[in-house]
Design an enzyme around this catalytic site. Structure first.
Site, PDB file in Angstrom:
ATOM      1  N   HIS A   1       0.790  -1.337  -0.043  1.00 25.89           N
ATOM      2  CA  HIS A   1       0.157   0.046  -0.033  1.00 25.89           C
ATOM      3  C   HIS A   1       0.917   1.277  -0.072  1.00 25.89           C
ATOM      4  CE1 HIS A   1      -0.104  -0.605   4.589  1.00 25.89           C
ATOM      5  NE2 HIS A   1       1.031   0.103   4.368  1.00 25.89           N
TER       6      HIS A   1
ATOM      7  N   HIS B   1      -1.900   4.399  10.026  1.00 31.31           N
ATOM      8  CA  HIS B   1      -0.505   4.865  10.324  1.00 31.31           C
ATOM      9  C   HIS B   1      -0.276   5.951  11.070  1.00 31.31           C
ATOM     10  CE1 HIS B   1      -0.166   2.193   6.589  1.00 31.31           C
ATOM     11  NE2 HIS B   1       1.232   2.208   6.788  1.00 31.31           N
TER      12      HIS B   1
ATOM     13  N   GLU C   1       4.219  -5.357   8.618  1.00 32.74           N
ATOM     14  CA  GLU C   1       2.888  -5.380   7.999  1.00 32.74           C
ATOM     15  C   GLU C   1       1.976  -6.674   7.321  1.00 32.74           C
ATOM     16  OE1 GLU C   1       2.823  -0.379   6.839  1.00 32.74           O
ATOM     17  OE2 GLU C   1       3.052  -1.928   5.315  1.00 32.74           O
TER      18      GLU C   1
ATOM     19  N   HIS D   1      10.225  -4.150   4.152  1.00 31.87           N
ATOM     20  CA  HIS D   1      10.546  -2.898   4.152  1.00 31.87           C
ATOM     21  C   HIS D   1      10.814  -2.387   5.317  1.00 31.87           C
ATOM     22  CE1 HIS D   1       6.184  -2.124   4.527  1.00 31.87           C
ATOM     23  NE2 HIS D   1       6.242  -0.908   4.551  1.00 31.87           N
TER      24      HIS D   1
HETATM   25  C1  DHB Z   1       5.983   3.208   2.421  1.00 31.08           C
HETATM   26  C2  DHB Z   1       5.609   2.066   2.641  1.00 31.08           C
HETATM   27  C3  DHB Z   1       4.396   1.863   3.544  1.00 31.08           C
HETATM   28  O1  DHB Z   1       4.008   0.728   4.092  1.00 31.08           O
HETATM   29  C4  DHB Z   1       3.933   2.995   4.078  1.00 31.08           C
HETATM   30  O2  DHB Z   1       2.706   2.902   4.897  1.00 31.08           O
HETATM   31  C5  DHB Z   1       4.400   4.368   3.640  1.00 31.08           C
HETATM   32  C6  DHB Z   1       5.476   4.542   2.947  1.00 31.08           C
HETATM   33  C7  DHB Z   1       7.131   3.470   1.262  1.00 31.08           C
HETATM   34  O3  DHB Z   1       7.746   2.421   0.855  1.00 31.08           O
HETATM   35  O4  DHB Z   1       7.349   4.481   0.644  1.00 31.08           O
HETATM   36 FE    FE Z   2       2.437   1.082   5.604  1.00 34.60          FE
END
Ligand code: DHB
Ligand code: FE
Length: 282
Positions: A12, A59, A240, A193
């Protein structure tokens, strides 16, 4: 009784919303990501879910660090989007399904999940962007939603085992809902990530591919890891992937299985390993 037709999952990343808004889907940077969706659009065109139960993480829009529910279930008639503004312009409100919300809430509390019930709930990119990805032709996706927020922001997080049990209980509750409607479950977030700290930009392809494979063949695989082990393997925001686990658990029921409709994995978009998956119950 309601029919649980299958599950969807997607990353997302807010920048995806910016790409949609600017029409960049066929640019070399974006194409390998967006190419993961057309087979799923075709499937959705056939199975046509009426209601989508969305496992996502807030978030900081609706819940902040001062008050962070582990699990929160939406029970609103509509959900307004008030995103942080990195990506897609603010979207029109999404219609809710209070009847299914309250059925889920009753069933979850009866099964000893101490959830927060939200008769007002703002939703961020994690709940809005996936509908732009799965129903790109529609200003507002032709479905009603029940958002379920799982804390992956403030430690301690719920364990993967607990999230799996929640997902399973949600799947059972959907199947016991007295309705003719067709329901899908959706997960948003991940895959690996880490956006901040010394490991910013951390991506773990080997772990992601194992996790994606487990979604088909061994749904409980990820429940072996503690929250800190998941951070180590998938990154601080990669946790996540717990949403994917809840979605998959909702599809497990004695005697039934899943068929993979389509999946795609692409590195990177922003600092994130992206995945998309559709599973059909059989
Ligand atoms: C990014 C990824 C995320 O899950 C999020 O909530 C905000 C930013 C990103 O990779 O930029
Ligand atoms: Fe996120």
């Amino acid at each position: 009784m309601a029919q649980l037709i299958g599950g969807l999952a997607t990353s997302h990343i807010p920048a995806i919303g910016g790409a949609i808004h600017k029409g960049l889907q066929n640019e070399p940077y974006w194409k390998p990501f967006f190419d993961g969706f057309p087979p799923i659009h075709q499937w959705l065109g056939k199975v046509k879910p009426d209601v989508v139960v969305v496992f996502y993480n807030d978030h900081g829009l609706n819940f902040f660090l001062d008050k962070m529910p582990t699990f929160a279930v939406g029970a609103a008639a509509t959900y307004s989007n008030a995103d942080e503004g990195w990506g897609i312009p603010t979207l029109p409100p999404i219609p809710g399904c209070p009847d299914l919300s309250w059925h889920l809430i009753r069933e979850l509390i009866a099964k000893e999940f101490d959830i927060v019930t939200c008769q007002e709930m703002l939703v961020d990119h994690a709940c809005t962007l996936p509908f732009k990805l799965f129903w790109p032709e529609h200003a507002v996706a032709p479905v009603q939603i029940v958002p379920i927020s799982i804390n992956t922001v403030q430690f301690p997080l719920p364990t993967a085992k607990r999230v799996y049990k929640l997902g399973k209980a949600v799947g059972e509750a959907i199947r016991s809902w007295n309705s003719n409607l067709r329901v899908a479950v959706m997960a948003t977030g991940g895959l690996s990530h880490q956006l901040d700290g010394e490991r910013a930009g951390f991506i773990n392809k080997q772990f992601d591919l194992q996790f994606l494979d487990s979604m088909e063949t061994n749904p409980e695989w990820a429940t072996q890891f503690t929250d800190l082990e998941l951070v180590e393997k998938a990154g601080t925001q990669g946790v996540e992937l717990l949403m994917w686990l809840a979605m998959r658990a909702a599809l497990t029921v004695a005697g039934s299985g899943v068929r993979k409709v389509h999946s795609n994995y692409h590195i990177p978009i922003s600092n994130t390993a992206t995945g998309v998956l559709a599973l059909e119950t059989v």
